[in-house]
Design an enzyme around this catalytic site. Structure first.
Site, mmCIF file in Angstrom:
data_model
loop_
_atom_site.group_PDB
_atom_site.id
_atom_site.type_symbol
_atom_site.label_atom_id
_atom_site.label_comp_id
_atom_site.label_asym_id
_atom_site.label_seq_id
_atom_site.Cartn_x
_atom_site.Cartn_y
_atom_site.Cartn_z
ATOM 1 N N CYS A 9 0.847 -1.185 0.000
ATOM 2 C CA CYS A 9 0.000 0.000 0.000
ATOM 3 C C CYS A 9 0.887 1.241 0.000
ATOM 4 O O CYS A 9 0.690 2.171 0.779
ATOM 5 C CB CYS A 9 -0.898 -0.054 1.233
ATOM 6 S SG CYS A 9 -2.402 0.842 1.015
ATOM 7 N N THR A 11 3.116 3.930 -2.823
ATOM 8 C CA THR A 11 2.692 4.934 -3.793
ATOM 9 C C THR A 11 1.596 4.391 -4.720
ATOM 10 O O THR A 11 0.486 4.923 -4.757
ATOM 11 C CB THR A 11 3.896 5.383 -4.657
ATOM 12 O OG1 THR A 11 4.935 5.801 -3.771
ATOM 13 C CG2 THR A 11 3.526 6.527 -5.577
ATOM 14 N N SER A 14 -1.643 2.750 -2.866
ATOM 15 C CA SER A 14 -2.683 3.675 -2.388
ATOM 16 C C SER A 14 -3.423 4.302 -3.559
ATOM 17 O O SER A 14 -4.613 4.614 -3.446
ATOM 18 C CB SER A 14 -2.149 4.778 -1.472
ATOM 19 O OG SER A 14 -0.776 4.798 -1.391
ATOM 20 N N GLU A 127 0.359 -4.522 -17.409
ATOM 21 C CA GLU A 127 0.442 -3.303 -18.236
ATOM 22 C C GLU A 127 1.214 -2.187 -17.535
ATOM 23 O O GLU A 127 1.947 -1.416 -18.177
ATOM 24 C CB GLU A 127 -0.982 -2.842 -18.592
ATOM 25 C CG GLU A 127 -1.084 -1.578 -19.426
ATOM 26 C CD GLU A 127 -0.454 -1.696 -20.805
ATOM 27 O OE1 GLU A 127 -1.049 -2.334 -21.670
ATOM 28 O OE2 GLU A 127 0.646 -1.148 -21.010
ATOM 29 N N GLY A 132 4.138 3.138 -17.176
ATOM 30 C CA GLY A 132 3.097 3.584 -16.239
ATOM 31 C C GLY A 132 1.713 3.443 -16.823
ATOM 32 O O GLY A 132 1.272 2.340 -17.143
ATOM 33 N N GLY A 185 12.037 15.338 -5.886
ATOM 34 C CA GLY A 185 11.456 14.015 -5.705
ATOM 35 C C GLY A 185 11.359 13.214 -6.996
ATOM 36 O O GLY A 185 10.757 12.146 -7.032
ATOM 37 N N LYS A 203 12.453 -2.543 -18.467
ATOM 38 C CA LYS A 203 11.248 -2.297 -19.265
ATOM 39 C C LYS A 203 11.427 -2.735 -20.717
ATOM 40 O O LYS A 203 10.504 -3.300 -21.314
ATOM 41 C CB LYS A 203 10.880 -0.812 -19.173
ATOM 42 C CG LYS A 203 10.440 -0.421 -17.754
ATOM 43 C CD LYS A 203 10.343 1.086 -17.589
ATOM 44 C CE LYS A 203 9.881 1.491 -16.210
ATOM 45 N NZ LYS A 203 10.069 2.962 -15.981
HETATM 46 N N1 LIG Z 1 5.858 4.566 -8.306
HETATM 47 C C1 LIG Z 1 5.662 4.531 -9.593
HETATM 48 O O1 LIG Z 1 5.466 5.557 -10.228
HETATM 49 C C2 LIG Z 1 5.680 3.215 -10.319
HETATM 50 C C3 LIG Z 1 5.455 3.201 -11.713
HETATM 51 C C4 LIG Z 1 5.419 1.980 -12.398
HETATM 52 C C5 LIG Z 1 5.629 0.802 -11.685
HETATM 53 N N2 LIG Z 1 5.873 0.846 -10.347
HETATM 54 C C6 LIG Z 1 6.090 -0.421 -9.646
HETATM 55 O O2 LIG Z 1 5.050 -0.606 -8.718
HETATM 56 C C7 LIG Z 1 5.521 -1.326 -7.588
HETATM 57 C C8 LIG Z 1 5.238 -0.528 -6.325
HETATM 58 O O3 LIG Z 1 5.907 0.720 -6.427
HETATM 59 P P1 LIG Z 1 5.640 1.883 -5.383
HETATM 60 O O4 LIG Z 1 6.227 3.096 -5.981
HETATM 61 O O5 LIG Z 1 4.233 1.880 -4.971
HETATM 62 O O6 LIG Z 1 6.564 1.401 -4.175
HETATM 63 P P2 LIG Z 1 6.432 1.804 -2.633
HETATM 64 O O7 LIG Z 1 5.843 3.153 -2.518
HETATM 65 O O8 LIG Z 1 7.741 1.520 -2.013
HETATM 66 O O9 LIG Z 1 5.340 0.773 -2.111
HETATM 67 C C9 LIG Z 1 5.626 -0.560 -1.776
HETATM 68 C C10 LIG Z 1 4.896 -0.840 -0.472
HETATM 69 O O10 LIG Z 1 4.937 -2.242 -0.195
HETATM 70 C C11 LIG Z 1 5.423 -2.429 1.113
HETATM 71 N N3 LIG Z 1 6.148 -3.692 1.183
HETATM 72 C C12 LIG Z 1 7.328 -3.994 0.597
HETATM 73 N N4 LIG Z 1 7.654 -5.262 0.831
HETATM 74 C C13 LIG Z 1 6.652 -5.790 1.578
HETATM 75 C C14 LIG Z 1 6.410 -7.056 2.128
HETATM 76 N N5 LIG Z 1 7.261 -8.056 1.948
HETATM 77 N N6 LIG Z 1 5.276 -7.244 2.833
HETATM 78 C C15 LIG Z 1 4.403 -6.236 3.005
HETATM 79 N N7 LIG Z 1 4.572 -5.014 2.498
HETATM 80 C C16 LIG Z 1 5.693 -4.791 1.791
HETATM 81 C C17 LIG Z 1 6.320 -1.265 1.375
HETATM 82 O O11 LIG Z 1 6.506 -1.064 2.746
HETATM 83 P P3 LIG Z 1 7.899 -0.390 3.220
HETATM 84 O O12 LIG Z 1 7.893 0.977 2.637
HETATM 85 O O13 LIG Z 1 7.778 -0.460 4.671
HETATM 86 O O14 LIG Z 1 8.973 -1.261 2.630
HETATM 87 C C18 LIG Z 1 5.557 -0.132 0.708
HETATM 88 O O15 LIG Z 1 4.575 0.398 1.546
HETATM 89 C C19 LIG Z 1 7.001 -1.551 -7.850
HETATM 90 O O16 LIG Z 1 7.171 -2.822 -8.437
HETATM 91 C C20 LIG Z 1 7.357 -0.484 -8.856
HETATM 92 O O17 LIG Z 1 8.447 -0.841 -9.675
HETATM 93 C C21 LIG Z 1 5.894 2.021 -9.661
#
Ligand SMILES: NC(=O)c1ccc[n+]([C@@H]2O[C@H](COP(=O)([O-])OP(=O)(O)OC[C@H]3O[C@@H](n4cnc5c(N)ncnc54)[C@H](OP(=O)(O)O)[C@@H]3O)[C@@H](O)[C@H]2O)c1
Ligand SMILES: NC(=O)c1ccc[n+]([C@@H]2O[C@H](COP(=O)([O-])OP(=O)(O)OC[C@H]3O[C@@H](n4cnc5c(N)ncnc54)[C@H](OP(=O)(O)O)[C@@H]3O)[C@@H](O)[C@H]2O)c1
Lengths: 429, 429
Positions: A9, A11, A14, A127, A132, A185, A203
């Site tokens: 939960c 970025t 949520s 996807e 993104g 950021g 990618k």
């Molecule tokens: N952000 C983007 O714009 C974006 C774009 C395209 C793809 N993605 C992909 O989407 C995925 C999520 O990205 P995000 O940006 O949302 O990352 P993030 O903000 O770090 O969210 C990941 C969440 O999962 C939790 N978590 C990690 N390992 C866990 C575990 N073993 N058990 C329970 N909770 C766990 C983390 O907690 P902690 O923080 O406590 O570790 C964090 O709250 C990634 O694979 C990323 O490559 C992201």
């Protein structure tokens, strides 16, 4: 009613929670059924609470989601290869469909996961893992499926595209724009994965697997980052009618061999990718029937990425309703040879400092000539005792170029080879 | 093996014949089954012969295809509303899936056909009807399905985009570029449907029906063509930082009312659509989650269009293999009110000739003020006794603008209202 279990939960997680709520009505209409969040897991329970998720819906451990028989679809948004991989595989073996945005995972374990999904007759959709919110994976698998894809060129990393745009517009150097991107950021404290090209490499591994129907993993991708790009290179690029972008490139040659690489490149200023600036991403595809197609948009960010994740959920629900999950799984039907970088061909920009006296260029040109490197253009910039020499080659074998540069470096008249950057997006000579 | 019956062997039809042959291997792999052309119909049998189609495969009449029980998929590429509509409906009632590129047909009979397809549990696919080879219809129905679509803006007609690009680059007038486009085969002898905006109107009717989940037909679209655009307008646009494009626009407002129109418009020179030149098309979509996304490519032409048609055939075969045809049919779940053009709001560019003497602007400004038209910028170009006045308005109701212009025309100091063009693609004030 279809029940979703969410892992992670942060970025994107949520964003998914918000989007399922915010567009609940149209999502239900389009999916044909209501989609509800049934359980959410995050290491940090507070993250779930802050989103207003009821305590009863917050899972104490991952098994509570993976073993919950009411959950139809698991959304994996924790990131990283492990434990994400184990969780995804377990969800699949429990007969659950999975959506993931995890490029790190898919670029190394794609085959295993897609095969498991097929064996269990469930869907694995991803996807959001490339570009993104931009629709790119399913258009490649579907609308463009009649094409032999010749080339996929992407601007797939928003951080580096922001930095290069900034360097171009304001003449700043690498360290300055990195600092600024971090303050805004756009870049992480440890920017390695972005600036060294690894994020883009994951990618393009995913995209090229789909484009060429042959599994390409991260290890197959040759990678160069943007850390060596200087304002001087950017200035010369502009003078010559190009812009510098970090490109993720996948090509298939006439013999069915593929090359997959990430590197900064000169592209013509009038190429559609040249206008893709700031944090925007784009994927440019060349198909034998369709010609050039480009998809453009926000390649990252909470809501754009959630858009792709929820789009996948909707598609899975439609499949569930028609009983056709697993209708479009792994598309790697063949195995194609991936060329070593030495065996690829490119055009190059070369910038070097030489002693400014007669005969210097002849020496350099001689070495290139002996190594089959043909020069398309030379510009000499005067500068006192030393001169800066800018060369653009015709298409040459990487191997031949490297050998010539080794020899040229030894010339007493050559002080320094400042940079060597590939040219891309130019129609064949 | 899946058997295809082809109606119409003209430009696109022959492209489909060629593509099915040329990429037979990958098409079979991706579809999961071999796809063969079983029968072809054209008014002119010679067209079929020239493509090397065996006599046994050339149908003597349409019933030979529509009644052939071996044929699974009928591809309609004859164009026009009738007899295409009857043929398509008959094919559907015979339990055949249908692919069509026929925007004329879909923009008026879309609902009827999609409902018939649903009732007969067959697929009706039409990706090629908008934007030629560019994936746009299925991305809207699938990858972007989680979004409330706020806006779709397209450059959907290659002919007029070529003409406007040419006018911009070379300062030519409308008649000159039309003649050139006709000589090059980009414009037809009777160019009405292109230059008057009707072709684009059909396409935006189709796209907006999908984007807003409400059936919009050609009659709902307000249309203005490019015939009144002059080199002067293009020059002023450039001076003010805009380019002029023929845009197909669909928007939904906060109350769920939609406006759908085709008109030439000023868009900011740094808008992604501004760089879409020559015969290229693009569709720009604004979704509440994804933000701005753009799809770009060749909007017409034999092979790009065939790419979309064959992509649809492949998708239908995949559906057949999983027994889920009709999984994604009509998506018009609601009925939204289409605003009359008088009730829409836009920003405007107004060019008029006025007598060059004190107080003239005050008179004009007074009329605008009394009618709630607020002026954002005024540029006066001197020219002897007469002056040219360029005004840019803030967002105003079309009705109010029209009323003011009626009154302004009556002013003795106003010689002529040269042109009135909407502004588009500017973020809300
Ligand atoms: N952000 C983007 O714009 C974006 C774009 C395209 C793809 N993605 C992909 O989407 C995925 C999520 O990205 P995000 O940006 O949302 O990352 P993030 O903000 O770090 O969210 C990941 C969440 O999962 C939790 N978590 C990690 N390992 C866990 C575990 N073993 N058990 C329970 N909770 C766990 C983390 O907690 P902690 O923080 O406590 O570790 C964090 O709250 C990634 O694979 C990323 O490559 C992201
Ligand atoms: N061309 C493009 O780039 C493009 C792009 C997107 C979509 N489309 C759409 O694709 C469709 C086909 O376009 P096209 O450019 O291929 O048109 P075209 O070249 O005129 O081909 C249509 C063919 O069908 C034949 N035909 C017409 N009515 C018939 C009938 N009742 N029975 C048998 N044959 C008949 C025509 O014969 P005659 O010539 O003897 O009438 C002609 O050979 C249209 O709906 C068009 O809007 C075209």
């Amino acid at each position: 009613m279809v029940k979703v279990g969410l892992l992670g939960c942060g970025t994107v997680g949520s964003g998914v929670v918000k989007l399922l709520e915010q567009n609940r009505d149209i999502i239900a209409q389009r999916a044909g059924e209501e989609i509800v969040l049934h359980k959410v897991l995050d290491r940090d329970v507070e993250k779930c609470r802050r989103l207003g998720i009821a305590s009863a819906k917050i899972a104490a451990d991952v098994e509570e989601i993976l073993k919950d028989e009411e959950i139809d679809i698991v959304v994996e948004l924790i990131g990283g290869v492990e434990p994400a991989c184990s969780y995804v595989l377990e969800a699949i073996s429990q007969g659950k469909h999975v959506v993931s945005a995890n490029k790190d995972l898919i670029a190394v374990k794609g085959r295993e996961i897609l095969e498991a999904a097929e064996a269990n007759r469930v869907d694995f959709y991803y996807e959001a893992s490339v570009g993104g919110g931009i629709p790119v994976i399913y258009p490649l698998k579907q609308s463009l499926a009649a094409n032999r894809i010749k080339e996929v060129i992407g601007i797939l990393n928003g951080t580096t595209n922001y930095m290069l745009t900034k360097m171009s517009r304001e003449g700043l150097n690498y360290e300055q724009v990195l600092k600024e991107a971090q303050e805004l950021g756009y870049a992480e404290a440890d920017p390695t994965s972005d600036v060294e090209g690894l994020d883009a490499a994951r990618k393009i591994a995913i995209l090229s697997s789909i484009a060429f129907n042959s599994r390409i993993t991260l290890d197959d991708v040759y990678v160069e980052g943007i850390t060596r790009i200087t304002p001087t290179d950017i200035k010369y690029a502009a003078e010559l009618g190009y812009v510098i972008k970090l490109l993720a490139i996948a090509k298939e040659d006439e013999e069915g061999q593929v090359e997959v690489r990430v590197n900064p490149a000169f592209i013509p200023a009038d190429h559609p990718l040249a206008g893709v600036n700031d944090v925007f991403n784009a994927v440019f595809v060349k198909g034998d029937a369709v010609g050039d197609v480009m998809h453009y948009g926000r390649g990252a960010g909470q809501m754009p990425t959630a858009s792709a994740v929820v789009g996948d959920i909707i598609e899975i629900v439609r499949n569930m309703r028609s009983g056709c999950n697993s209708r479009l799984g792994c598309t790697c039907y063949t195995e194609k040879k991936v060329l070593k970088i030495e065996d690829t061909k490119s055009r190059f920009y070369i910038r070097m400092s030489v002693v400014d006296r007669p005969g210097v260029l002849a020496g350099i040109a001689g070495i290139f000539g002996n190594n089959n490197v043909s020069i398309a253009a030379v510009v000499q910039k005067e500068g006192g005792e030393m001169a800066e020499l800018i060369l653009i080659t015709h298409e040459v074998k990487e191997k031949d170029l490297r050998k010539s540069l080794q020899e040229i470096k030894e010339l007493p008249t050559v002080k320094d080879i400042g940079n060597v950057i590939r040219l891309e997006g130019i129609d064949k000579e």
